[in-house]
Design an enzyme around this catalytic site. Sequence first.
Site, PDB file in Angstrom:
ATOM      1  N   SER A 145      29.278  26.766 -26.350  1.00 29.25           N
ATOM      2  CA  SER A 145      29.673  25.691 -25.455  1.00 29.25           C
ATOM      3  C   SER A 145      29.813  24.373 -26.219  1.00 29.25           C
ATOM      4  O   SER A 145      30.621  24.256 -27.134  1.00 29.25           O
ATOM      5  CB  SER A 145      28.659  25.588 -24.310  1.00 29.25           C
ATOM      6  OG  SER A 145      29.112  24.725 -23.296  1.00 29.25           O
ATOM      7  N   ASP A 274      34.571  32.615 -17.017  1.00 28.63           N
ATOM      8  CA  ASP A 274      33.829  31.405 -17.380  1.00 28.63           C
ATOM      9  C   ASP A 274      34.253  30.276 -16.443  1.00 28.63           C
ATOM     10  O   ASP A 274      35.386  29.799 -16.498  1.00 28.63           O
ATOM     11  CB  ASP A 274      34.130  31.024 -18.837  1.00 28.63           C
ATOM     12  CG  ASP A 274      33.197  29.948 -19.370  1.00 28.63           C
ATOM     13  OD1 ASP A 274      32.866  29.022 -18.608  1.00 28.63           O
ATOM     14  OD2 ASP A 274      32.808  30.027 -20.548  1.00 28.63           O
ATOM     15  N   HIS A 303      29.864  31.886 -18.327  1.00 28.89           N
ATOM     16  CA  HIS A 303      29.607  30.940 -19.419  1.00 28.89           C
ATOM     17  C   HIS A 303      28.299  31.274 -20.121  1.00 28.89           C
ATOM     18  O   HIS A 303      28.113  30.948 -21.288  1.00 28.89           O
ATOM     19  CB  HIS A 303      29.546  29.518 -18.850  1.00 28.89           C
ATOM     20  CG  HIS A 303      29.616  28.447 -19.898  1.00 28.89           C
ATOM     21  ND1 HIS A 303      30.733  28.245 -20.686  1.00 28.89           N
ATOM     22  CD2 HIS A 303      28.710  27.508 -20.299  1.00 28.89           C
ATOM     23  CE1 HIS A 303      30.517  27.230 -21.520  1.00 28.89           C
ATOM     24  NE2 HIS A 303      29.299  26.781 -21.305  1.00 28.89           N
TER      25      HIS A 303
END
Length: 323
Positions: A145, A274, A303
């Site tokens: 991320s 996601d 995610h």
Amino acid sequence: MSKISTPDGDARRKLLKGVAAASAGLAAAVAGGAVADAKSAASENASKLTADRVTTKDGTSLYFKDWGSGPAVVFSHGYPLSSDAWEDQMFFLIQNGYRVIAHDRRGFGRSSQPAKGYDYDTFADDLAQLVNALDLREATFVGHSMGGGEVARFVARHGQSRVAKVAFVSSVTPFLLKTATNPTGAPKAVFDGFRAAVQANRSQWNLDVTMPYYSFNRPGVHVSEGLRQNYWRQGQATGMLAAYHALGAFSETDFRDDLRKITVPALIVHGSDDQIVPLEISAKLTARLLPQAKLVVYDGGSHGLLHVDKDRLNTDLLAFLRS
């Protein structure tokens, strides 16, 4: 008037030698003092390392974990988490012969919370100071991320001399914000809403965001309450300044030029579901900018691949490291 005596030739030569020696000694002492001062100044500006902390040049104390031995794998965590987010991957890889290192970014987790420095140039420089202090070589850098941007900026600013490979997992690269040159990005109003939520009730927001983070709001998806609480625990340990300013950093930083500087092998892993960083605006575009990229998409993946799909991700990371 008494006569002033003068030294004879031998005495005069001895006197001159003595003066020369004294002058040389004085010069050496001055030079030595200058060198000592320079070393002292250099020491003050250098990173300071202990068993689990490195102090950066601006005095920020970064907590890190360094486990195992073998080829080094360096992990950069996502928002608003800490190095704890990587524990499943780190535990797995040390059992397979790797040395694993992960730090809490400044303002996050157990690291100190300075008033400034919540930008990617600083994040990358912090990582570089840790890498240099540990003298890591031929390391693989893995970012999840927000951490994917940190890996990209680290390579762009500090080169690939210590880098063997890179991996991006659910990464925010190459650019999340909608602009004239990035029409598929998200409007700034979306991220402004996140910042407003942080200010209004950060504790509740950290709990609420676990729903889309793990795709918990999809029919048939089951995520444990313990996993949600672990996310909340890490998020709450992050300082307010980091929680607020990092939102702007990861949403408004353009990593396209950074990615173009990466020429080592790269693994890109992303979930098709996601809901935090959609596949179409991130992983697929990131892969196009890397000459040695391998894109792996987890069908239905969220995610939070590090935890929900940890066994598959661990296997894919190990295969990539061994390739």
